[in-house]
Design a protein around this motif. Structure first.
Motif, PDB file in Angstrom:
ATOM      1  N   ALA A  20       0.823  -1.210   0.000  1.00 23.81           N
ATOM      2  CA  ALA A  20       0.000   0.000   0.000  1.00 23.81           C
ATOM      3  C   ALA A  20       0.856   1.260   0.000  1.00 23.81           C
ATOM      4  N   GLU A  21       1.951   1.239   0.761  1.00 24.42           N
ATOM      5  CA  GLU A  21       2.801   2.429   0.862  1.00 24.42           C
ATOM      6  C   GLU A  21       3.479   2.769  -0.457  1.00 24.42           C
ATOM      7  N   GLN A  22       3.571   1.827  -1.351  1.00 20.77           N
ATOM      8  CA  GLN A  22       4.112   2.131  -2.680  1.00 20.77           C
ATOM      9  C   GLN A  22       3.190   3.074  -3.443  1.00 20.77           C
ATOM     10  N   ARG A  23       1.908   3.088  -3.079  1.00 20.82           N
ATOM     11  CA  ARG A  23       0.933   3.994  -3.703  1.00 20.82           C
ATOM     12  C   ARG A  23       0.642   5.221  -2.861  1.00 20.82           C
ATOM     13  N   THR A  24       0.683   5.087  -1.537  1.00 24.36           N
ATOM     14  CA  THR A  24       0.245   6.176  -0.664  1.00 24.36           C
ATOM     15  C   THR A  24       1.389   6.996  -0.088  1.00 24.36           C
ATOM     16  N   GLY A  25       2.595   6.451  -0.101  1.00 21.61           N
ATOM     17  CA  GLY A  25       3.668   7.048   0.668  1.00 21.61           C
ATOM     18  C   GLY A  25       3.629   6.509   2.095  1.00 21.61           C
ATOM     19  N   HIS A  26       4.476   7.049   2.950  1.00 21.45           N
ATOM     20  CA  HIS A  26       4.643   6.532   4.311  1.00 21.45           C
ATOM     21  C   HIS A  26       3.333   6.599   5.097  1.00 21.45           C
ATOM     22  N   ILE A  27       3.008   5.499   5.745  1.00 21.42           N
ATOM     23  CA  ILE A  27       1.816   5.412   6.590  1.00 21.42           C
ATOM     24  C   ILE A  27       2.226   5.627   8.039  1.00 21.42           C
ATOM     25  N   VAL A  28       1.557   6.553   8.735  1.00 22.85           N
ATOM     26  CA  VAL A  28       1.916   6.849  10.125  1.00 22.85           C
ATOM     27  C   VAL A  28       0.958   6.218  11.125  1.00 22.85           C
ATOM     28  N   ARG A  41     -11.915  -7.962   7.027  1.00 24.58           N
ATOM     29  CA  ARG A  41     -10.568  -7.443   7.266  1.00 24.58           C
ATOM     30  C   ARG A  41     -10.393  -6.148   6.481  1.00 24.58           C
ATOM     31  N   VAL A  42     -10.537  -5.031   7.199  1.00 22.52           N
ATOM     32  CA  VAL A  42     -10.436  -3.693   6.602  1.00 22.52           C
ATOM     33  C   VAL A  42      -9.652  -2.814   7.566  1.00 22.52           C
ATOM     34  N   TRP A  43      -8.751  -1.999   7.011  1.00 23.38           N
ATOM     35  CA  TRP A  43      -7.962  -1.093   7.832  1.00 23.38           C
ATOM     36  C   TRP A  43      -7.978   0.317   7.231  1.00 23.38           C
ATOM     37  N   GLU A  44      -8.038   1.292   8.106  1.00 21.03           N
ATOM     38  CA  GLU A  44      -7.894   2.694   7.712  1.00 21.03           C
ATOM     39  C   GLU A  44      -6.420   3.072   7.846  1.00 21.03           C
ATOM     40  N   SER A  49       0.587  13.350   5.701  1.00 15.36           N
ATOM     41  CA  SER A  49      -0.114  14.594   5.402  1.00 15.36           C
ATOM     42  C   SER A  49      -1.513  14.636   6.029  1.00 15.36           C
ATOM     43  N   GLY A  50      -1.933  13.534   6.628  1.00 15.87           N
ATOM     44  CA  GLY A  50      -3.279  13.447   7.190  1.00 15.87           C
ATOM     45  C   GLY A  50      -4.287  12.806   6.263  1.00 15.87           C
ATOM     46  N   ALA A  51      -3.877  12.524   5.023  1.00 11.99           N
ATOM     47  CA  ALA A  51      -4.780  11.859   4.079  1.00 11.99           C
ATOM     48  C   ALA A  51      -5.064  10.429   4.541  1.00 11.99           C
ATOM     49  N   CYS A  52      -6.257   9.930   4.179  1.00  9.41           N
ATOM     50  CA  CYS A  52      -6.657   8.595   4.601  1.00  9.41           C
ATOM     51  C   CYS A  52      -7.002   7.709   3.402  1.00  9.41           C
ATOM     52  N   TRP A  53      -6.718   6.436   3.553  1.00 12.32           N
ATOM     53  CA  TRP A  53      -7.090   5.419   2.570  1.00 12.32           C
ATOM     54  C   TRP A  53      -7.577   4.190   3.334  1.00 12.32           C
ATOM     55  N   TYR A  54      -8.111   3.251   2.590  1.00 14.39           N
ATOM     56  CA  TYR A  54      -8.540   1.988   3.197  1.00 14.39           C
ATOM     57  C   TYR A  54      -7.938   0.817   2.436  1.00 14.39           C
ATOM     58  N   VAL A  55      -7.498  -0.181   3.173  1.00 15.48           N
ATOM     59  CA  VAL A  55      -7.057  -1.451   2.614  1.00 15.48           C
ATOM     60  C   VAL A  55      -8.065  -2.515   3.035  1.00 15.48           C
ATOM     61  N   LYS A  56      -8.468  -3.317   2.066  1.00 21.57           N
ATOM     62  CA  LYS A  56      -9.418  -4.393   2.347  1.00 21.57           C
ATOM     63  C   LYS A  56      -8.863  -5.695   1.782  1.00 21.57           C
ATOM     64  N   ALA A 100     -10.841   7.147   0.598  1.00 21.25           N
ATOM     65  CA  ALA A 100     -11.866   7.344   1.620  1.00 21.25           C
ATOM     66  C   ALA A 100     -12.997   8.174   1.036  1.00 21.25           C
ATOM     67  N   ALA A 101     -14.229   7.727   1.235  1.00 26.93           N
ATOM     68  CA  ALA A 101     -15.396   8.507   0.821  1.00 26.93           C
ATOM     69  C   ALA A 101     -15.824   9.416   1.970  1.00 26.93           C
ATOM     70  N   PRO A 102     -16.462  10.546   1.670  1.00 27.65           N
ATOM     71  CA  PRO A 102     -16.862  11.460   2.745  1.00 27.65           C
ATOM     72  C   PRO A 102     -18.016  10.906   3.569  1.00 27.65           C
ATOM     73  N   GLY A 103     -18.068  11.315   4.845  1.00 26.50           N
ATOM     74  CA  GLY A 103     -19.204  10.963   5.692  1.00 26.50           C
ATOM     75  C   GLY A 103     -18.890   9.907   6.729  1.00 26.50           C
ATOM     76  N   ASP A 104     -19.906   9.603   7.531  1.00 22.36           N
ATOM     77  CA  ASP A 104     -19.821   8.610   8.593  1.00 22.36           C
ATOM     78  C   ASP A 104     -20.969   7.620   8.431  1.00 22.36           C
ATOM     79  N   PRO A 105     -20.812   6.387   8.945  1.00 22.30           N
ATOM     80  CA  PRO A 105     -21.888   5.402   8.801  1.00 22.30           C
ATOM     81  C   PRO A 105     -23.210   5.912   9.347  1.00 22.30           C
ATOM     82  N   ALA A 106     -24.230   5.925   8.492  1.00 22.68           N
ATOM     83  CA  ALA A 106     -25.528   6.472   8.890  1.00 22.68           C
ATOM     84  C   ALA A 106     -26.076   5.766  10.117  1.00 22.68           C
TER      85      ALA A 106
END
Length: 301
Positions: A20-28, A41-44, A49-56, A100-106
């Motif tokens: 994943a880091e090959q696409r996103t850069g360093h994950i903190v 199995r899903v991880w945020e 930079s504060g940007a977020c992605w998800y791995v599934k 990441a899509a905007p919003g929170d689980p309804a």
């Protein structure tokens, strides 16, 4: 973190993180974002930079194939900001990297009735776009047109698994509905979400509105199959939400779809009563019992 969270907490494999880091850069930071069932199995991921992605990591090859196909061919029809985007995938590990899509689980927001109606109207709009997205090729159409028979075929297996959790009369009602489902006339087909419910809806009042998640069950089928979970949960006590959804969907259901929906809710009830107790899921078990009790009050064995 609750004890339940600790029990289900999963560690992101180091090889997947490196990929994943090959696409996103360093994950903190990495946060377990899985549903509360063992195969989820899903991880945020959070970058510097504060940007977020998800791995599934998909639970099976079939689900991986369905979801990657959906993100490439079908999900774009929902529109910008209405679903995550697929950044990359790796079949060997059944892994997907998503924006990441905007919003929170309804489901978790404690929405008032008026907001729920707005959510359901937008869900209807997005569901219509999904159902009409892409063209069904010959194999897709065969699968879609066989979806009622496939659902009916599963009823007997679920009855066997549920065993004495159903009375003889209840078992006969389920068999009657399975037989009726096989005789339902033509209904609209297309690509369905397959797990269409508020836990997979992200709501943001200040952004684009509603977004959909989790396309591992997206497949060709009768479109009305996407309404079963809503019928037995959200709409059972809130017919105003059903009306709002259908307003957004852009049409009423046909008589054949209405009849099929009743049959499908019956089959969902026995699936819940087979799966729920075996997996310690009190919510699913209660859903099945409630649906079956409601059907028994209006059905003849």
């Amino acid at each position: 973190m609750t004890s339940r969270d600790i029990m289900r907490s999963k560690t992101l494999p180091a090889t997947v993180r490196h990929w994943a880091e090959q696409r996103t850069g360093h994950i903190v930071a990495v946060r377990d974002a899985s549903h509360a069932w063992p195969r989820s199995r899903v991880w945020e991921l959070t970058g510097s930079s504060g940007a977020c992605w998800y791995v599934k990591i998909s639970p099976s090859t079939k689900f991986y194939a369905r979801e990657t196909r959906a993100y490439r061919r079908i999900v774009p029809a929902l529109g910008h900001g209405r679903a995550p985007q697929l950044l990359d995938s790796r079949a060997h590990d059944l892994v997907l990297l998503l924006t990441a899509a905007p919003g929170d689980p309804a489901k978790e927001l404690g929405l008032d009735d008026a907001t729920w109606r707005a959510v359901h109207q937008q869900a209807g709009e997005l569901c219509a776009r999904l159902h009409e997205a892409g063209n069904l090729d010959e194999s897709d159409r065969v699968e879609a047109e066989a979806s009622f028979a496939a659902a009916a075929d599963g009823a007997e297996n679920n009855l066997a698994r549920a065993g004495n959790r159903l009375t003889d009369g209840e078992q006969q009602v389920i068999r009657n509905y399975a037989a009726q489902l096989r005789r339902v006339g033509p209904v609209p087909v297309g690509f369905i979400h397959g797990d269409n419910q508020p836990r997979n809806w992200l709501w943001s009042a200040s952004a684009s509105g509603l977004a959909l998640l989790d396309f591992e069950r997206t497949r060709p089928a009768a479109r009305v199959q996407d309404l079963v979970l809503l019928t037995v949960t959200q709409w059972a006590d809130h017919p105003d939400r059903e009306k709002s959804f259908l307003d957004g969907y852009g049409r009423l259901l046909t008589d054949a779809e209405r009849h099929a929906l009743r049959c499908l809710t019956a089959l969902d009830s026995v699936n819940c009563l087979a799966w729920g107790p075996d997996n310690g899921d009190v919510e699913v078990t209660a859903r099945g019992r409630r649906t079956l009790d409601r059907l028994m009050r209006t059905s003849k064995p």
